[in-house]
Motif scaffolding. Structure first.
Motif, PDB file in Angstrom:
ATOM      1  N   ALA A 134       0.827  -1.205   0.000  1.00  0.00           N
ATOM      2  CA  ALA A 134       0.000   0.000   0.000  1.00  0.00           C
ATOM      3  C   ALA A 134       0.865   1.261   0.000  1.00  0.00           C
ATOM      4  N   LEU A 135       1.919   1.262   0.807  1.00  0.00           N
ATOM      5  CA  LEU A 135       2.813   2.424   0.845  1.00  0.00           C
ATOM      6  C   LEU A 135       3.524   2.616  -0.489  1.00  0.00           C
ATOM      7  N   HIS A 136       3.925   1.506  -1.089  1.00  0.00           N
ATOM      8  CA  HIS A 136       4.558   1.576  -2.404  1.00  0.00           C
ATOM      9  C   HIS A 136       3.616   2.198  -3.423  1.00  0.00           C
ATOM     10  N   ALA A 137       2.349   1.766  -3.423  1.00  0.00           N
ATOM     11  CA  ALA A 137       1.358   2.318  -4.349  1.00  0.00           C
ATOM     12  C   ALA A 137       1.078   3.787  -4.054  1.00  0.00           C
ATOM     13  N   LEU A 167       3.939   5.826  -5.536  1.00  0.00           N
ATOM     14  CA  LEU A 167       3.800   5.924  -6.987  1.00  0.00           C
ATOM     15  C   LEU A 167       2.693   6.891  -7.376  1.00  0.00           C
ATOM     16  N   ALA A 168       1.583   6.849  -6.650  1.00  0.00           N
ATOM     17  CA  ALA A 168       0.466   7.742  -6.957  1.00  0.00           C
ATOM     18  C   ALA A 168       0.839   9.197  -6.726  1.00  0.00           C
ATOM     19  N   LEU A 169       1.569   9.468  -5.648  1.00  0.00           N
ATOM     20  CA  LEU A 169       1.979  10.848  -5.367  1.00  0.00           C
ATOM     21  C   LEU A 169       2.941  11.373  -6.429  1.00  0.00           C
ATOM     22  N   VAL A 170       3.859  10.505  -6.865  1.00  0.00           N
ATOM     23  CA  VAL A 170       4.784  10.912  -7.921  1.00  0.00           C
ATOM     24  C   VAL A 170       4.030  11.145  -9.225  1.00  0.00           C
ATOM     25  N   THR A 225      -8.256   8.671  -6.955  1.00  0.00           N
ATOM     26  CA  THR A 225      -9.013   7.465  -6.618  1.00  0.00           C
ATOM     27  C   THR A 225      -8.082   6.344  -6.175  1.00  0.00           C
ATOM     28  N   ILE A 226      -6.983   6.179  -6.932  1.00  0.00           N
ATOM     29  CA  ILE A 226      -5.991   5.163  -6.566  1.00  0.00           C
ATOM     30  C   ILE A 226      -5.357   5.493  -5.215  1.00  0.00           C
ATOM     31  N   LEU A 227      -5.060   6.763  -5.019  1.00  0.00           N
ATOM     32  CA  LEU A 227      -4.441   7.193  -3.767  1.00  0.00           C
ATOM     33  C   LEU A 227      -5.364   6.920  -2.583  1.00  0.00           C
ATOM     34  N   CYS A 228      -6.639   7.250  -2.719  1.00  0.00           N
ATOM     35  CA  CYS A 228      -7.608   6.999  -1.648  1.00  0.00           C
ATOM     36  C   CYS A 228      -7.757   5.501  -1.376  1.00  0.00           C
ATOM     37  N   LYS A 229      -7.736   4.716  -2.446  1.00  0.00           N
ATOM     38  CA  LYS A 229      -7.889   3.269  -2.310  1.00  0.00           C
ATOM     39  C   LYS A 229      -6.764   2.675  -1.462  1.00  0.00           C
ATOM     40  N   TYR A 230      -5.530   3.012  -1.808  1.00  0.00           N
ATOM     41  CA  TYR A 230      -4.411   2.414  -1.084  1.00  0.00           C
ATOM     42  C   TYR A 230      -4.194   3.061   0.283  1.00  0.00           C
ATOM     43  N   THR A 235      -6.719   3.795   2.208  1.00  0.00           N
ATOM     44  CA  THR A 235      -7.668   3.014   3.008  1.00  0.00           C
ATOM     45  C   THR A 235      -7.108   1.638   3.335  1.00  0.00           C
ATOM     46  N   ILE A 236      -6.477   1.003   2.342  1.00  0.00           N
ATOM     47  CA  ILE A 236      -5.880  -0.317   2.575  1.00  0.00           C
ATOM     48  C   ILE A 236      -4.805  -0.237   3.655  1.00  0.00           C
ATOM     49  N   TYR A 237      -3.965   0.791   3.580  1.00  0.00           N
ATOM     50  CA  TYR A 237      -2.911   0.924   4.584  1.00  0.00           C
ATOM     51  C   TYR A 237      -3.495   1.136   5.973  1.00  0.00           C
ATOM     52  N   LYS A 238      -4.497   1.997   6.069  1.00  0.00           N
ATOM     53  CA  LYS A 238      -5.092   2.262   7.381  1.00  0.00           C
ATOM     54  C   LYS A 238      -5.723   1.004   7.964  1.00  0.00           C
ATOM     55  N   LYS A 239      -6.364   0.202   7.114  1.00  0.00           N
ATOM     56  CA  LYS A 239      -6.943  -1.056   7.597  1.00  0.00           C
ATOM     57  C   LYS A 239      -5.852  -2.028   8.028  1.00  0.00           C
ATOM     58  N   SER A 240      -4.763  -2.063   7.273  1.00  0.00           N
ATOM     59  CA  SER A 240      -3.641  -2.937   7.634  1.00  0.00           C
ATOM     60  C   SER A 240      -3.058  -2.539   8.981  1.00  0.00           C
ATOM     61  N   ARG A 241      -2.929  -1.238   9.194  1.00  0.00           N
ATOM     62  CA  ARG A 241      -2.384  -0.774  10.476  1.00  0.00           C
ATOM     63  C   ARG A 241      -3.355  -1.065  11.619  1.00  0.00           C
ATOM     64  N   SER A 242      -4.644  -0.949  11.339  1.00  0.00           N
ATOM     65  CA  SER A 242      -5.634  -1.281  12.369  1.00  0.00           C
ATOM     66  C   SER A 242      -5.539  -2.753  12.762  1.00  0.00           C
ATOM     67  N   MET A 243      -5.301  -3.615  11.772  1.00  0.00           N
ATOM     68  CA  MET A 243      -5.134  -5.030  12.062  1.00  0.00           C
ATOM     69  C   MET A 243      -3.883  -5.276  12.906  1.00  0.00           C
ATOM     70  N   MET A 244      -2.817  -4.513  12.619  1.00  0.00           N
ATOM     71  CA  MET A 244      -1.608  -4.639  13.436  1.00  0.00           C
ATOM     72  C   MET A 244      -1.900  -4.293  14.892  1.00  0.00           C
ATOM     73  N   LEU A 245      -2.678  -3.225  15.081  1.00  0.00           N
ATOM     74  CA  LEU A 245      -3.039  -2.823  16.439  1.00  0.00           C
ATOM     75  C   LEU A 245      -3.881  -3.898  17.116  1.00  0.00           C
ATOM     76  N   SER A 246      -4.793  -4.483  16.358  1.00  0.00           N
ATOM     77  CA  SER A 246      -5.663  -5.521  16.921  1.00  0.00           C
ATOM     78  C   SER A 246      -4.870  -6.762  17.313  1.00  0.00           C
ATOM     79  N   LEU A 247      -3.841  -7.077  16.527  1.00  0.00           N
ATOM     80  CA  LEU A 247      -3.019  -8.251  16.805  1.00  0.00           C
ATOM     81  C   LEU A 247      -1.974  -7.994  17.882  1.00  0.00           C
ATOM     82  N   GLY A 248      -1.837  -6.730  18.300  1.00  0.00           N
ATOM     83  CA  GLY A 248      -0.897  -6.389  19.360  1.00  0.00           C
ATOM     84  C   GLY A 248       0.553  -6.542  18.959  1.00  0.00           C
TER      85      GLY A 248
END
Length: 215
Positions: A7-10, A13-16, A47-52, A54-67
């Motif tokens: 997600a960070l990679h995408a 790329l989107a910002l560039v 649209t691509i930027l918003c998509k990824y 959101t994916i990153y934020k969800k991934s980080r939320s899962m990290m928090l949930s998994l401790g």
């Protein structure tokens, strides 16, 4: 973490791509058709930027949930709106006003294969590495010059103190007590300045380089 890396990679790329669009297309668009087509491209990138994002934020939320470990959370920080601002450093590497700009935290992460498929990413990292090196070299030079100026100041006060001591002796030898008294006062003044500077110089030498910058 793999999903977060992707997600960070995408996002990078989107910002560039967005920066390139603004520099090469938006600024030179003329006419309704051209403007509509250009802003359509920008919207697609957003649209691509918003998509990824959101994916990153969800991934980080899962990290928090998994401790996960705090060190991992410090690496994968929370995304803020200011982190997603477009930078044109890669497009105008010699432009003015870039010296005080700071890139978002994820630009300095070692994301695997983030330059393999896109030449602009490689150029972006190259330009900002050179900028960072220039800033570092400038501060290193400033530190060296400041140290030299400090030493020159100490030597100047010492020289002035010795000069006034010699004048005091010459005045006493010629029985000019008023001149001798004034010379003694001046010698004492410069001696105190020399002593204060010498103490500050020794204190600065004993400091870490990062502390010396703020001295």
């Amino acid at each position: 973490m793999g999903q977060a890396n992707n997600a960070l990679h995408a996002i990078c790329l989107a910002l560039v791509d967005k920066a390139i669009l603004f520099r090469n297309d938006v600024r030179h668009a003329s006419g309704n058709v051209s403007c509509s087509r250009t802003w359509g491209k920008v919207k697609s990138v957003n649209t691509i930027l918003c998509k990824y994002t959101t994916i990153y934020k969800k991934s980080r939320s899962m990290m928090l949930s998994l401790g996960v470990d705090q060190n991992i959370l410090n690496r994968y920080r929370e995304l803020e709106d200011k982190d997603l601002q477009v930078t044109t450093n890669v497009l105008q590497p010699n432009g003015s006003g870039h010296r005080e700009e700071n890139l978002a935290w994820f630009w300095s992460m070692d994301i695997p294969r983030d330059t393999d498929g896109d030449h602009w990413m490689s150029e972006f990292y190259h330009v900002n590495w050179l900028r960072a090196k220039a800033v570092r070299d400038r501060w290193a030079e400033e530190l060296e010059l400041t140290s030299c100026e400090f030493q020159w100041t100490v030597m100047f006060f010492q020289m002035k103190s010795d000069s006034w001591v010699e004048l005091q002796r010459a005045s006493l030898h010629s029985a000019q007590l008023g001149h001798a008294s004034y010379a003694a006062r001046q010698a004492t003044l410069y001696c105190r300045l020399w002593d204060q500077c010498e103490q500050m110089r020794m204190k600065a030498i004993s400091m870490e380089p990062s502390q010396q910058m703020g001295l």
